[in-house]
Scaffold this active site. Structure first.
Site, PDB file in Angstrom:
ATOM      1  N   ARG A  17     100.451  15.863 -27.622  1.00  0.00           N
ATOM      2  CA  ARG A  17     100.875  16.931 -28.522  1.00  0.00           C
ATOM      3  C   ARG A  17     100.782  18.270 -27.810  1.00  0.00           C
ATOM      4  O   ARG A  17      99.719  18.647 -27.318  1.00  0.00           O
ATOM      5  CB  ARG A  17     100.010  16.931 -29.780  1.00  0.00           C
ATOM      6  N   ASP A  27      89.020  12.219 -27.466  1.00  0.00           N
ATOM      7  CA  ASP A  27      87.868  12.788 -26.774  1.00  0.00           C
ATOM      8  C   ASP A  27      86.580  12.066 -27.151  1.00  0.00           C
ATOM      9  O   ASP A  27      85.740  11.771 -26.292  1.00  0.00           O
ATOM     10  CB  ASP A  27      87.738  14.277 -27.107  1.00  0.00           C
ATOM     11  N   THR A  50     103.202  24.205 -29.783  1.00  0.00           N
ATOM     12  CA  THR A  50     104.218  23.858 -30.787  1.00  0.00           C
ATOM     13  C   THR A  50     103.778  22.723 -31.701  1.00  0.00           C
ATOM     14  O   THR A  50     104.367  22.515 -32.757  1.00  0.00           O
ATOM     15  CB  THR A  50     105.522  23.439 -30.092  1.00  0.00           C
ATOM     16  N   ASP A 108      88.627  15.237 -32.419  1.00  0.00           N
ATOM     17  CA  ASP A 108      89.637  14.607 -31.572  1.00  0.00           C
ATOM     18  C   ASP A 108      89.210  13.177 -31.273  1.00  0.00           C
ATOM     19  O   ASP A 108      88.225  12.947 -30.564  1.00  0.00           O
ATOM     20  CB  ASP A 108      89.806  15.394 -30.276  1.00  0.00           C
TER      21      ASP A 108
END
Length: 209
Positions: free
Chosen positions: A104, A203, A108, A200
């Site tokens: 990602r 992660d 944006t 995340d």
């Protein structure tokens, strides 16, 4: 419109609560994701076709059921989707595994493809696309789009946690794809993260930042 199934099984909810805790380390996070994936796919595959077969037990000949119809394909979205594969293979060891690599863009929030490799017979399989987090829905929608471009149409999406925004995006872009989640959370924050979420997933799964 596709259906959205939210699993409320006590074991799934208990394990997910531990995963959400910021104190949960990589090893336990991986183990829990593996376990929840196994529990979820048990329900995701509930409607698979079966056929009547005759076998001989040590006692007698009997009629029973075995799987029939389309075989299964598992498509994790890299990288976090990898953490869901082994749990599913524990239940469906004959499933073939493809991979789709997306990331990602931090500015944006749009998905960028860098890898896509599916089983040779993917178009003849029931495909289960895996990604722990369904946030904006951009990555999952793009991944499913790539799969459809290769002639595949029997697709289900399995996520650990989803945001309403991601659900809406998937149902708009792919109304034929059913969505299965362990939790439907409240909203996305200004950075595109699910709230309350778990941070995340990639992660926390691999110990990176």
């Amino acid at each position: 419109m596709s259906k959205v199934v939210v699993f409320d099984h006590p074991l799934i909810q208990h394990k997910l609560s531990i995963m959400r805790d910021h104190r949960t380390g990589c090893k336990e996070f991986r183990e829990l994701l593996d376990e929840i994936s196994m529990l979820m796919v048990y329900e995701v595959t509930r409607d698979l076709q079966t056929e009547d077969v005759q076998i001989e037990t040590p006692i007698c000949v009997t009629n029973t059921k075995m799987l029939a119809g389309k075989p299964i394909g598992i498509i994790p979205i890299l990288r976090a989707g990898l953490g869901m594969v082994d749990g599913i293979l524990n239940l469906i060891p004959n499933a073939k595994v493809g991979h789709i690599g997306l990331y990602r863009d931090p500015d944006t929030l749009n998905p960028v493809e860098y890898y896509c490799k599916l089983p040779e017979d993917a178009e003849h399989r029931e495909l289960i696309v895996l990604d722990p987090m369904l946030a904006t829905g951009g990555s999952a929608s793009a991944a499913i789009g790539f799969i459809k471009q290769r002639g595949c149409h029997n697709i289900r999406l399995v996520n650990l946690i989803a945001a309403p925004e991601g659900i809406a995006r998937l149902q708009k872009d792919h109304p034929d794809v059913d969505i299965y989640v362990a939790a439907l959370d409240d909203h996305l924050n200004e950075h595109g993260y699910i709230v309350p979420g778990l941070g995340d997933a990639g992660d926390r799964l691999f110990g990176t930042k």
